[in-house]
Design a protein around this motif. Sequence first.
Motif, PDB file in Angstrom:
ATOM      1  N   PRO A   1      -2.681 -19.941   6.897  1.00  0.00           N
ATOM      2  CA  PRO A   1      -3.210 -21.122   6.211  1.00  0.00           C
ATOM      3  C   PRO A   1      -4.435 -21.659   6.946  1.00  0.00           C
ATOM      4  N   TRP A   2      -5.341 -22.270   6.189  1.00  0.00           N
ATOM      5  CA  TRP A   2      -6.486 -22.926   6.830  1.00  0.00           C
ATOM      6  C   TRP A   2      -5.981 -24.124   7.628  1.00  0.00           C
ATOM      7  N   SER A   3      -6.569 -24.384   8.762  1.00  0.00           N
ATOM      8  CA  SER A   3      -6.230 -25.620   9.483  1.00  0.00           C
ATOM      9  C   SER A   3      -6.664 -26.806   8.629  1.00  0.00           C
ATOM     10  N   SER A   4      -7.759 -26.647   7.932  1.00  0.00           N
ATOM     11  CA  SER A   4      -8.184 -27.572   6.880  1.00  0.00           C
ATOM     12  C   SER A   4      -9.303 -26.879   6.119  1.00  0.00           C
ATOM     13  N   ASN A   5      -9.401 -27.145   4.825  1.00  0.00           N
ATOM     14  CA  ASN A   5     -10.452 -26.520   4.026  1.00  0.00           C
ATOM     15  C   ASN A   5     -10.769 -27.419   2.832  1.00  0.00           C
ATOM     16  N   TYR A   6     -11.929 -28.065   2.928  1.00  0.00           N
ATOM     17  CA  TYR A   6     -12.364 -28.936   1.834  1.00  0.00           C
ATOM     18  C   TYR A   6     -13.619 -28.374   1.166  1.00  0.00           C
ATOM     19  N   LEU A   7     -13.701 -27.040   1.134  1.00  0.00           N
ATOM     20  CA  LEU A   7     -14.869 -26.408   0.520  1.00  0.00           C
ATOM     21  C   LEU A   7     -14.980 -26.772  -0.967  1.00  0.00           C
ATOM     22  N   LYS A   8     -13.835 -26.829  -1.640  1.00  0.00           N
ATOM     23  CA  LYS A   8     -13.871 -27.184  -3.061  1.00  0.00           C
ATOM     24  C   LYS A   8     -14.484 -28.566  -3.260  1.00  0.00           C
ATOM     25  N   GLU A   9     -14.094 -29.467  -2.350  1.00  0.00           N
ATOM     26  CA  GLU A   9     -14.650 -30.820  -2.436  1.00  0.00           C
ATOM     27  C   GLU A   9     -16.161 -30.789  -2.168  1.00  0.00           C
ATOM     28  N   CYS A  10     -16.570 -29.906  -1.247  1.00  0.00           N
ATOM     29  CA  CYS A  10     -18.013 -29.753  -0.972  1.00  0.00           C
ATOM     30  C   CYS A  10     -18.740 -29.269  -2.228  1.00  0.00           C
ATOM     31  N   TYR A  11     -18.164 -28.253  -2.888  1.00  0.00           N
ATOM     32  CA  TYR A  11     -18.758 -27.743  -4.130  1.00  0.00           C
ATOM     33  C   TYR A  11     -18.921 -28.876  -5.138  1.00  0.00           C
ATOM     34  N   GLU A  12     -17.856 -29.643  -5.275  1.00  0.00           N
ATOM     35  CA  GLU A  12     -17.859 -30.668  -6.323  1.00  0.00           C
ATOM     36  C   GLU A  12     -18.808 -31.820  -5.999  1.00  0.00           C
TER      37      GLU A  12
ATOM     38  N   GLY B   1      -9.041 -21.516  11.515  1.00  0.00           N
ATOM     39  CA  GLY B   1      -9.928 -22.679  11.579  1.00  0.00           C
ATOM     40  C   GLY B   1     -11.371 -22.343  11.236  1.00  0.00           C
ATOM     41  N   TYR B   2     -11.908 -23.020  10.261  1.00  0.00           N
ATOM     42  CA  TYR B   2     -13.308 -22.831   9.874  1.00  0.00           C
ATOM     43  C   TYR B   2     -13.913 -24.154   9.427  1.00  0.00           C
ATOM     44  N   SER B   3     -15.215 -24.279   9.611  1.00  0.00           N
ATOM     45  CA  SER B   3     -15.995 -25.309   8.931  1.00  0.00           C
ATOM     46  C   SER B   3     -16.568 -24.677   7.663  1.00  0.00           C
ATOM     47  N   PHE B   4     -16.855 -25.525   6.682  1.00  0.00           N
ATOM     48  CA  PHE B   4     -17.362 -25.020   5.395  1.00  0.00           C
ATOM     49  C   PHE B   4     -18.562 -25.846   4.934  1.00  0.00           C
ATOM     50  N   ALA B   5     -19.353 -25.231   4.067  1.00  0.00           N
ATOM     51  CA  ALA B   5     -20.480 -25.976   3.503  1.00  0.00           C
ATOM     52  C   ALA B   5     -20.840 -25.431   2.139  1.00  0.00           C
ATOM     53  N   ALA B   6     -21.381 -26.308   1.312  1.00  0.00           N
ATOM     54  CA  ALA B   6     -21.997 -25.885   0.048  1.00  0.00           C
ATOM     55  C   ALA B   6     -23.419 -26.413   0.029  1.00  0.00           C
ATOM     56  N   HIS B   7     -24.358 -25.489  -0.200  1.00  0.00           N
ATOM     57  CA  HIS B   7     -25.782 -25.859  -0.183  1.00  0.00           C
ATOM     58  C   HIS B   7     -26.341 -25.791  -1.594  1.00  0.00           C
ATOM     59  N   PHE B   8     -27.085 -26.799  -1.957  1.00  0.00           N
ATOM     60  CA  PHE B   8     -27.780 -26.819  -3.254  1.00  0.00           C
ATOM     61  C   PHE B   8     -29.262 -27.054  -2.976  1.00  0.00           C
ATOM     62  N   VAL B   9     -30.092 -26.153  -3.484  1.00  0.00           N
ATOM     63  CA  VAL B   9     -31.509 -26.173  -3.136  1.00  0.00           C
ATOM     64  C   VAL B   9     -32.351 -26.120  -4.399  1.00  0.00           C
TER      65      VAL B   9
END
Lengths: 327, 213, 739
Positions: free
Chosen positions: C396-407, C597-605
Amino acid sequence: MIAFDYVRPNSAKAAVDAITKDASAQFIAGGSNLVDLMKHGVVAPQKLVDISRLPLNSIEQSGNNIRIGALCLNSEVAEHALIKEKLPLLAQALNAGASPQIRNMATVGGNMLQRTRCTYFYDLAMPCNKRQPGSGCGALKGYNRMHAIFGASNSCIAVHPSDMCVALAALDATVIVAGSKGERKISFVDFHRLPGDTPEKDTHLQKGELITAVEIPVNDGFAKHSLYTKVRDRASYAFALVSVAAALDLQNNTIQHVRLAAGGVAHKPWRLMAAEKYLKGKSPTESNFKAAAEAAMSAAKGYGYNDFKLTLLPNTIIHTLKTIAGV
Amino acid sequence: MTNDNTQDKQEQPGELLETRRQFLKQSSAITAIALVAPALVDAAEKKLDEKAADIFEKVPLSIEINGKQHQLSVEPRVTLLDLLREQLHLTGSKKGCDYGQCGACTVHVNGKRVLSCLSLAVMQDGKKVTTIEGLATGSTLHPMQLAFIKHDGFQCGYCTPGQIMSAVACINEGHAGSDDEIREHMSGNLCRCGAYHNIVAAIREVNAKGGKS
Amino acid sequence: MGKFFERPLVPDDLDRVEGKEKVTGTASYAAEYDVPGVHYGVLVNSSIAKGKISTLNTREAERSPGVVAVVTHLNRPKIPFWDNPPEQQDNKRVEGQEFRVFFDDTIYFDRQPIALVIADTFERATYAASLVKATYKKESPSTNIKNNLDKALTAKQAQDYSRGDKDALKSAPVKIEAQYTTPFQVHNPMETHAATVVWDAPDKVTVYNKTQATKIAQQDIMRTFGLKAENVIVHSPYVGGAFGSSSRVWPEEMAALIGAKKSGKPVKVMLRRDEAFNMVGYRPTSVQRISIGAQSDGTMTGINHEAFGSTSQYEKFAERIVDPTKALYNCANVSTSYRLVPLDMSTPCWTRGPGETSGSFALESAVDELSYALKMDPLELRLKNFAEKDPDNGKPWSSNYLKECYESGAKKFGWKNRNPQPKSMQKDGWLLGMGMAAGIYHAGRSPATVSATLRSNGTLLVQTSVADTGPGSATIMTQIAAEAMSIDVRKVEFQWGHSTLPPAPGQFGSQTTASTGSGVYDAVKALQKKIAGMLSGKQGWAFSGLPVEDISFADEMIVDKNGDKVSYDDALKELSVKEIKAEFESKPTEEREQYSGYSFAAHFVEVLVHPETKMVKMNRVVCAVDAGRVINKKTAASQVYGSMVWGTGIALMEEGILDHRYGRYVNNDFANYHIPVNADICHVDVLFTDKPDPILDPMGAKGLGEIGLVGFAAAVANAVYHATGKRVRDLPITLDKLL
C-alpha cells in the motif's frame, strides 16, 4: 590575463597617438567584450588605452542626420527621447541586445567592434582562422548552429553578434572615424567585412583609427513603420539565431522606400538588398513579402546545424514585414 | 597586496599617460641584465619580477565604495569584482561566471547597474561604487532587501546580491511598470534555483510602494 | 503527528532564518572565507579528451611572479589511499575507480585538470596557468551515445526488471512505440565549485567547501589522505546551489587539498564556469525506447521501457531512469532495462530528479501519444490507470493523493476548456497548446542524528551537520524544533553545515525534511524526556517523583497533570544547571517497510508557439503536488517554482553540446548553454494537497525538492504537440525542431 599597461589620455588625438605608436595597444571603452576576450586569452594587448572619458558621448540632430557619439552607452541611446522618436528601430535593436547591465557599459563604438561569439574563436584549443590565421575553421564541419548562411568562406563561417549594427545597417548609417591622418567617413554597410581568406579582420578600420560617431539619416516614414525582430533560444539575454530590422515608408498603400537587414546570418550585418529592390513600389501584401523573402534567400547556404536558418530567416522577414504593415 | 591608504579626501581622476610598468620595461637595467648569463638572468628576473610587480606594475586608484573613500594601488588587469572580493573582502558581489553572462556580480557605479566582472578596477578611478554591503542604511535594510526576504526571492542566496542590486536599479530606471517589463529588465540576472517568480513579486511590491532609493 | 503548526509560536510561512545574511551579502560561501595568507590555485586543463600527457612544461609558470608551486602528476605529494590502496575498497557510491586528479598521465575527459598553479594573487595564478604547456599522445574520443549503444554495459544498480508478461503488449489493440532522447544537462549552480583548504598540521586539515553532505566530504578526505575524523573539519553552511552536483568530492577540492599540502600555504580553488561542465558531474544523456499497449478503453496492458544512459570510462553511474515506469500506472505487465554507455567524459552524478526526470519525459510523452492513439483525454487515460497500490511490489502507498492533484490541478488550469484537436487553439495570433503529465518520486528517509540543548537564557540550540543548499532546510528545522519543544521560533538557534556537528545524511534525494526533520523532532523529544526525568528526580518540589509521562511541554512551560507550571528558564535554575543537552539518532520505523512511499504531482502547462518563428513561450502553469504535510508554505512553493524553472530549461533550451570530433564541449558557458532567464518564466500556480503522510515521519512530510520536476518536461512537450501537431521526442524543444 597578461599584465598590461594602462593609459588614459584626455583627448581623442592623444588616444590615437597612443595606439599608433604601439603595435599591441588597444582602445578600451566599456570593456564588456574586450575584457571577456582578454580573460579567455583570445587577445592579449600589452597596453590598453582607456578612451571611456573622452567627450564623444553626445546625441544630437543636425539637419536630416542624427549624430551619436561613439562613447554613448547603449542604454543612453536606447532611452534617448530623440532616438525613441526618430529612430525607434535603433532603440528596439539596442534593447534586444545583451542585458541592462551590459547596455550600461557597452558603447556604440564598442558594439560595432564586437568580435564574433563563435565558440571555436573563444576556445584556444580549437582551430580558428579568425583567432589564429591558418589553424583552420572548427565550425565549418563542426557545431555551426549559430553560424553564417550568407557570405561565408571556407576560412570562416562566423557571424557578427550585434543587434544594434543590424539596425544601423538597415538605416544607412555612416561611421565617422578619426585617425592620424584626420577624419574619414565609412558607409555602415562597408564598415564590416566578409571573412574571405582573412577572417582575422572584422572591419575596414585601419590600425590607429578611432570611431568617433555614427550618423543616421532620419526618415519619418521609417520612424512610423519599423520593427526589429530577434529570434533566439530564450526570451531574453541571448544572441540572435536570426534577427530582422525592417523599415517601410508607406504612402497610399505603396512601399515608397524599404530598408531590410538581418543579423545572425553573416560575418557582418546583412543588408537584404534584393528583397528591398523587389518591394520598392509594390503594395504591402503577404504575397509580396513572401516573394521578397524568397529573393532575400537566393544566395543563402546552410552548413548542417544551421540549415534551419534557411527557413527561419524568410519566416522572420515575412513576420516582421507583416507586423509593420499590419497585414 | 593592496595599499589601502583610506583617506577622506577624494583624488580627482586625471589623465594617466604612462604606467610605471612601461617605465620599468624601458629602463636600461633590464636590458643590461639580458646580456648576462641565463642562470643569472633567471635569478635576477625572478627576484626582480617579485618586487617589480608590486612596485612598478600597479597604478593608483582612488575609488569610493559604499561611501568610503579608498586610495589604492592596483594592477590594471584586476577587475572591479576581484578587487572587491579578494582585496577588500567585500564578498557580497558574487562571481557566477566571470564573463558577463550571469549578473551575479552586479554593482552600481555612479548609480548605474553594471557588471563588475567585466569592469577593470583601474577604469573606475574617481567613481562611486555601491555593492550589496552598502545598500542598507546602518542596520536598517533597504526596502528591496526586506521584500526579497518577505517574498522568498532567493534560495541558495548566491545570485541574490546581484538580483537585489539589479532590482533596485530596475525601479530607479523606471522599468518596473508591469510584470513583463520587470521580467525583461531582470533577465540579465540568472537564478538557477528558479526564484524568478518571487523576485518579480518583491520588485512589484517595492515599486508599488514607490520604493525608489 | 498532525498537530504541527497549529500554535502561533510557529508561523507556517516563516521567513528564511538565514535571510538577512543572504540579502546583505554577509553569508560566506566556500571561496569567501578570509583566511590569512590564502593563495590562489588555478587549474590547467587538458586540451584533449582522451590519451596520455607526453610532456608537461611548468618551468615558465614556476618562474612567473608570485607563483609558489605548480602541482602536477609528476610532482604531487604521495596520497595514501591512491598510492597504497587497500585491497578492499569500500564506501563506493558508484561502481569503478573514482577519478584521481594529478594521479598519472592518463587523460579520461576533456578539460581534465593536469596542473594546479598556486600564486599569491588570483591574477598572477591565472596568468601563470596560461604558461603551462603540455603535449599529448592523442587518441580518438567517443562522446556520442548514439554511436556507442552497442558498447552498453550492465551495472549493479541497474538490473533488468519484469513483472507479468513481457510480450503482453504485442497483442494490445492500441499500441504506441517511440524513441526519446534527453541531452547532457549541467547543474550549473550559480556558485561554481570551490574549496579553501588549510592544513593546520601535517595530519589535520580544515576545508571550506561546497557540499550537500559535510559528512561525506569529511569521509572522502579522511579516506584519501589517511586522516582521523576529528582531524578533518569541513565547513559548508552556505552553498550557492548544488542540485546534486555537490554530492561527492570533486577534482577542485582534491586539487586544493593537494596544492595546499605541496605549497605549505592555505589554497583556494574556484572553478571557472567553463570548467564546471565536465568535471563536477552532470545529468547523463539518454536514449530511451518505450512501447505501451492498451485496450480500447484505455486500460494499459503492457509497458516496455528500454533505456541507455551515458557514464564515464572509469565509473558506472546509474540513476533511476526507469523507476517511474515501474510504479506510476496500474499495469500488470511491465518490463524495463537500463544499460550504461561509457563515453570519454567525466562521470555524471545525481542531478535534480535523477533518472526520474529523464525517464518521465519518455514515459509521460508516450502516455500522451497513447492518448491520441486512443482518442482519449490524457487526463482521463491517467485516471483510468491510476494505481491504488504500488504495482511494483504490491505494498500500500504510505499516502497517495495523486487523484486529488489531477482534480485540483485540472480545475485550476481549466483543462476542460481544452479542445483535444492539435493546432486547434490560438491566442493573440500565437498557436496555443495545453499539455499535462504526472510525476512520481521516491519518498525516502535515512538515519539522522541531532542534538538539542536547552540553554539558561531560554533558547533552544539545535545542531546537526545537514546542509542547506537552498531548499530552506535550516528554516524548516527551526520550525520543527520550535513546534516539538513548544517554544517561540525566535528562541531556536539552528546550526548546520559543519562536519563537527552530529551526523545527518546528505541533502539530496528529497529526504532532508523526513530524515533530519525527524532527527530534530526526536532529539527535542529526547531532550524533553531528559528534562522531565531531571525534574522528577529532584527532591522537594512540585514535580518530585512524578512519572515522566505526566510532565508535558506546552506554551513554553513545563506542566504537570495537576496544572503546576514552570518556565524553561526557571526549570534550569531549579535544577542548578546552565543547560541540558540530548542527542538522538532517528531512524525510519519498521512500519515504514510495510508501505511504499512516494511524492506525486500533476503538471498542467499552457504554451504559445509563434506561427512563423516557432519560438515557444510558457504561458501558464499549474503544478498540483502531494508532498505530504507542508512545513513551510513559502519555501515549499519556492521549491516547486524552482522545479518549474528547471523543467522549462530542460524542456526548451538546456543541452550540453560537444564537438564529437574532439570530444570537447562547445557551449560550456552561460551565453551558449541557456538556462531560463526571468523573461522565460510565466505565472505558476502551485497547489499542495497538504495532507500528512501517516507513515514516513512524525511531521507527515514527504520529499519536495524534485517532485515538481518529474514529468514537467513531458507536460511542456505535450503542450507543444497540442499547439503545433509536432511531436518532439528529442529534448530540448528548440525552435529549429518545429520549423
